[in-house]
Design a protein around this motif. Structure first.
Motif, mmCIF file in Angstrom:
data_model
loop_
_atom_site.group_PDB
_atom_site.id
_atom_site.type_symbol
_atom_site.label_atom_id
_atom_site.label_comp_id
_atom_site.label_asym_id
_atom_site.label_seq_id
_atom_site.Cartn_x
_atom_site.Cartn_y
_atom_site.Cartn_z
ATOM 1 N N THR A 131 0.835 -1.193 0.000
ATOM 2 C CA THR A 131 0.000 0.000 0.000
ATOM 3 C C THR A 131 0.871 1.245 0.000
ATOM 4 N N ASP A 132 0.398 2.269 -0.675
ATOM 5 C CA ASP A 132 1.075 3.568 -0.648
ATOM 6 C C ASP A 132 0.436 4.501 0.368
ATOM 7 N N LYS A 133 -0.624 4.019 1.020
ATOM 8 C CA LYS A 133 -1.400 4.875 1.914
ATOM 9 C C LYS A 133 -1.654 4.170 3.239
ATOM 10 N N PRO A 134 -0.593 3.930 4.024
ATOM 11 C CA PRO A 134 -0.773 3.170 5.265
ATOM 12 C C PRO A 134 -1.710 3.841 6.264
ATOM 13 N N GLN A 135 -1.602 5.166 6.408
ATOM 14 C CA GLN A 135 -2.471 5.845 7.375
ATOM 15 C C GLN A 135 -3.923 5.801 6.935
ATOM 16 N N GLU A 136 -4.145 5.963 5.644
ATOM 17 C CA GLU A 136 -5.519 5.903 5.134
ATOM 18 C C GLU A 136 -6.096 4.501 5.305
ATOM 19 N N LEU A 137 -5.275 3.480 5.075
ATOM 20 C CA LEU A 137 -5.735 2.105 5.269
ATOM 21 C C LEU A 137 -6.097 1.862 6.727
ATOM 22 N N LYS A 138 -5.267 2.317 7.639
ATOM 23 C CA LYS A 138 -5.563 2.181 9.071
ATOM 24 C C LYS A 138 -6.872 2.877 9.420
ATOM 25 N N ASP A 139 -7.045 4.095 8.906
ATOM 26 C CA ASP A 139 -8.252 4.866 9.207
ATOM 27 C C ASP A 139 -9.503 4.183 8.654
ATOM 28 N N VAL A 140 -9.418 3.641 7.439
ATOM 29 C CA VAL A 140 -10.575 2.960 6.848
ATOM 30 C C VAL A 140 -10.938 1.716 7.660
ATOM 31 N N LEU A 141 -9.936 0.968 8.088
ATOM 32 C CA LEU A 141 -10.215 -0.220 8.899
ATOM 33 C C LEU A 141 -10.947 0.140 10.185
ATOM 34 N N TYR A 142 -10.590 1.283 10.752
ATOM 35 C CA TYR A 142 -11.260 1.696 11.993
ATOM 36 C C TYR A 142 -12.606 2.372 11.721
ATOM 37 N N ASP A 143 -12.605 3.353 10.837
ATOM 38 C CA ASP A 143 -13.811 4.171 10.641
ATOM 39 C C ASP A 143 -14.943 3.407 9.963
ATOM 40 N N LYS A 144 -14.608 2.532 9.022
ATOM 41 C CA LYS A 144 -15.659 1.810 8.283
ATOM 42 C C LYS A 144 -15.953 0.433 8.866
ATOM 43 N N TYR A 145 -14.895 -0.256 9.338
ATOM 44 C CA TYR A 145 -15.075 -1.643 9.749
ATOM 45 C C TYR A 145 -14.953 -1.854 11.269
ATOM 46 N N ASN A 146 -14.697 -0.779 12.027
ATOM 47 C CA ASN A 146 -14.583 -0.855 13.492
ATOM 48 C C ASN A 146 -13.494 -1.826 13.950
ATOM 49 N N ILE A 147 -12.371 -1.809 13.245
ATOM 50 C CA ILE A 147 -11.240 -2.667 13.593
ATOM 51 C C ILE A 147 -10.077 -1.787 14.031
ATOM 52 N N GLN A 148 -9.601 -1.991 15.243
ATOM 53 C CA GLN A 148 -8.441 -1.256 15.751
ATOM 54 C C GLN A 148 -7.201 -2.109 15.520
ATOM 55 N N ILE A 149 -6.377 -1.689 14.559
ATOM 56 C CA ILE A 149 -5.179 -2.444 14.205
ATOM 57 C C ILE A 149 -4.161 -1.487 13.598
ATOM 58 N N PRO A 150 -2.877 -1.615 13.942
ATOM 59 C CA PRO A 150 -1.879 -0.705 13.377
ATOM 60 C C PRO A 150 -1.452 -1.120 11.963
ATOM 61 N N VAL A 151 -1.185 -0.115 11.140
ATOM 62 C CA VAL A 151 -0.597 -0.313 9.817
ATOM 63 C C VAL A 151 0.673 0.523 9.816
ATOM 64 N N MET A 152 1.845 -0.143 9.807
ATOM 65 C CA MET A 152 3.089 0.555 10.142
ATOM 66 C C MET A 152 4.138 0.443 9.053
ATOM 67 N N PRO A 153 4.667 1.594 8.611
ATOM 68 C CA PRO A 153 5.792 1.564 7.675
ATOM 69 C C PRO A 153 7.110 1.344 8.421
ATOM 70 N N LEU A 154 8.029 0.626 7.780
ATOM 71 C CA LEU A 154 9.382 0.460 8.314
ATOM 72 C C LEU A 154 10.308 0.056 7.180
ATOM 73 N N ASN A 155 11.384 0.823 7.018
ATOM 74 C CA ASN A 155 12.428 0.498 6.040
ATOM 75 C C ASN A 155 11.875 0.315 4.626
ATOM 76 N N GLY A 156 10.896 1.145 4.261
ATOM 77 C CA GLY A 156 10.356 1.082 2.910
ATOM 78 C C GLY A 156 9.263 0.058 2.707
ATOM 79 N N ASN A 157 8.918 -0.692 3.734
ATOM 80 C CA ASN A 157 7.832 -1.667 3.666
ATOM 81 C C ASN A 157 6.710 -1.243 4.611
#
Length: 385
Positions: free
Chosen positions: A324-350
């Motif tokens: 994904t090129d949009k980790p923060q947006e993916l995290k927000d969608v998982l929470y705001d639309k699907y009520n799932i609290q889970i981190p989406v974290m970039p590290l070293n280009g991944n």
């Protein structure tokens, strides 16, 4: 166990690793101490607090395998690491050898002190996917030079959720005469811990993550020969105390003015809860759920496991690579639309989606996440497969 926790039941909570979650009986004990403090603050702070802290240290020391006078409580590991860094007398050219899997706050803290001292922070690359413990050790020690002074390592990484071979690294570091500082934020209550067996010079860990304590409860262990060299991060009544206590080490670091120590002194209640509820067995069951689902999520996301799917490298959480090129947006969608609290974290280009499993979770929670990711893949461009 879900009924024992205060978590919002409308949320699928798969993020225990970030800040933990506190069961009701422990939280009630926490509030009881806070009420006792407010009812008679002078008596509590000037008379009772020292005894409460000692009892808490003794119970924790037994649980993590060290001696009670060798540790004190801190709000978090970052506080502990800052304390160490102020005291290890870094010089221009000294090197701190670490990995490229460390927690971001730790990287920032080391960079701050290295800029002040002229030392260098060496983030040695540990390649993914992990092939073996031996390969980790081989890659790590490639970063060692004659200028290496300090080994700093997280025992379980945050973004990648990997268990590192800390024992082997500490043993070799001791042979080389290096200072060893271990960040065990995710370790107590998660995987077996005996500080005496690991034999680091410094070790910090949290109680509020996998031990289920109230937020802001952590500790710093310091080997005896380093204790009198450790300056307090906050200078207060314990410095040149007019009423010395058990040791200068504890005077300097426990006696730091007015603060609420309720989270710290809940420790006996925390350990009692874990023992009463057979937490080692529950942890083992959670770890199996983590392993059972890892490949399934990699297949869904079109990625590969970052390590062998075994307990040697994974505990109660796992990080799944996601394109994904949009980790923060993916995290927000998982929470705001699907009520799932889970981190989406970039590290070293991944980028990684990290799920945590504790006793209040079930296979159904991961099924909810799976269905949400299926829907996101089918209806958006947030995930590339």
């Amino acid at each position: 166990m879900k009924s024992q926790f205060l978590l919002d039941k409308s949320i699928t909570f798969l993020n225990h690793g970030s800040f933990g979650a506190c069961p009701k009986p422990i939280f009630e004990e926490f509030q009881r101490f806070q009420l006792e403090l407010e009812t008679e603050p002078v008596q509590f702070i000037q008379k009772k607090q020292i005894g409460y802290l000692k009892a808490a240290r003794e119970s924790l020391a037994k649980y993590i395998g060290c001696e009670a006078p060798d540790l004190y409580f801190t709000p978090n590991p970052t506080f502990a690491i800052n304390t160490i860094m102020r005291s290890i007398d870094l010089q221009v050219g000294d090197e701190i050898l670490t990995t490229n899997h460390e927690y971001g706050a730790m990287d920032r803290t080391w960079n701050f002190y290295c800029k002040k001292s002229g030392a260098k922070y060496i983030r040695q690359k540990i390649s993914l996917p992990i092939i073996s413990k031996e390969k980790i050790l081989e890659e790590f020690w490639k970063g060692f030079t004659s200028k290496t002074k300090v080994i700093f390592l997280n025992q379980i990484s945050s973004a990648t959720a990997l268990i590192f071979p800390v024992k082997e690294i500490c043993d070799k570091a001791q042979e080389l005469g290096l200072i060893t500082i271990i960040d065990g934020a995710h370790v107590p209550g998660h995987i077996n811990l005996s500080i005496q067996e690991l034999n680091p010079d410094y070790y910090t860990g949290t109680l509020h993550k996998w031990m289920l304590a109230p937020k802001g409860s952590s500790f710093l262990y310091v080997k005896k020969e380093f204790q009198n060299d450790l300056d307090p991060l906050v200078v207060s009544w314990g410095y040149e105390s007019i009423a010395p206590g058990e040791s200068q080490f504890l005077d300097y670091h426990e006696n730091q003015g007015t603060r609420d120590v309720s989270a710290f002194i809940c420790t006996p209640a925390v350990i009692n809860f874990l023992e009463k509820n057979n937490w080692k067995q529950k942890s083992s069951e959670c770890k199996q759920i983590v392993l059972n689902n890892y490949q399934r999520f990699c297949d869904l996301l079109g990625t590969q496991p970052i390590c062998p799917i075994t307990n040697e490298f994974l505990g109660q959480m796992a990080s799944i690579p996601v394109k994904t090129d949009k980790p923060q947006e993916l995290k927000d969608v998982l929470y705001d639309k699907y009520n799932i609290q889970i981190p989406v974290m970039p590290l070293n280009g991944n980028v990684y989606i990290r799920y945590s499993i504790n006793a209040y979770n079930s296979q159904e929670d991961l099924d909810v996440l799976y269905a949400a990711l299926e829907d996101i893949i089918a209806t958006t461009d947030l995930i590339k497969t």
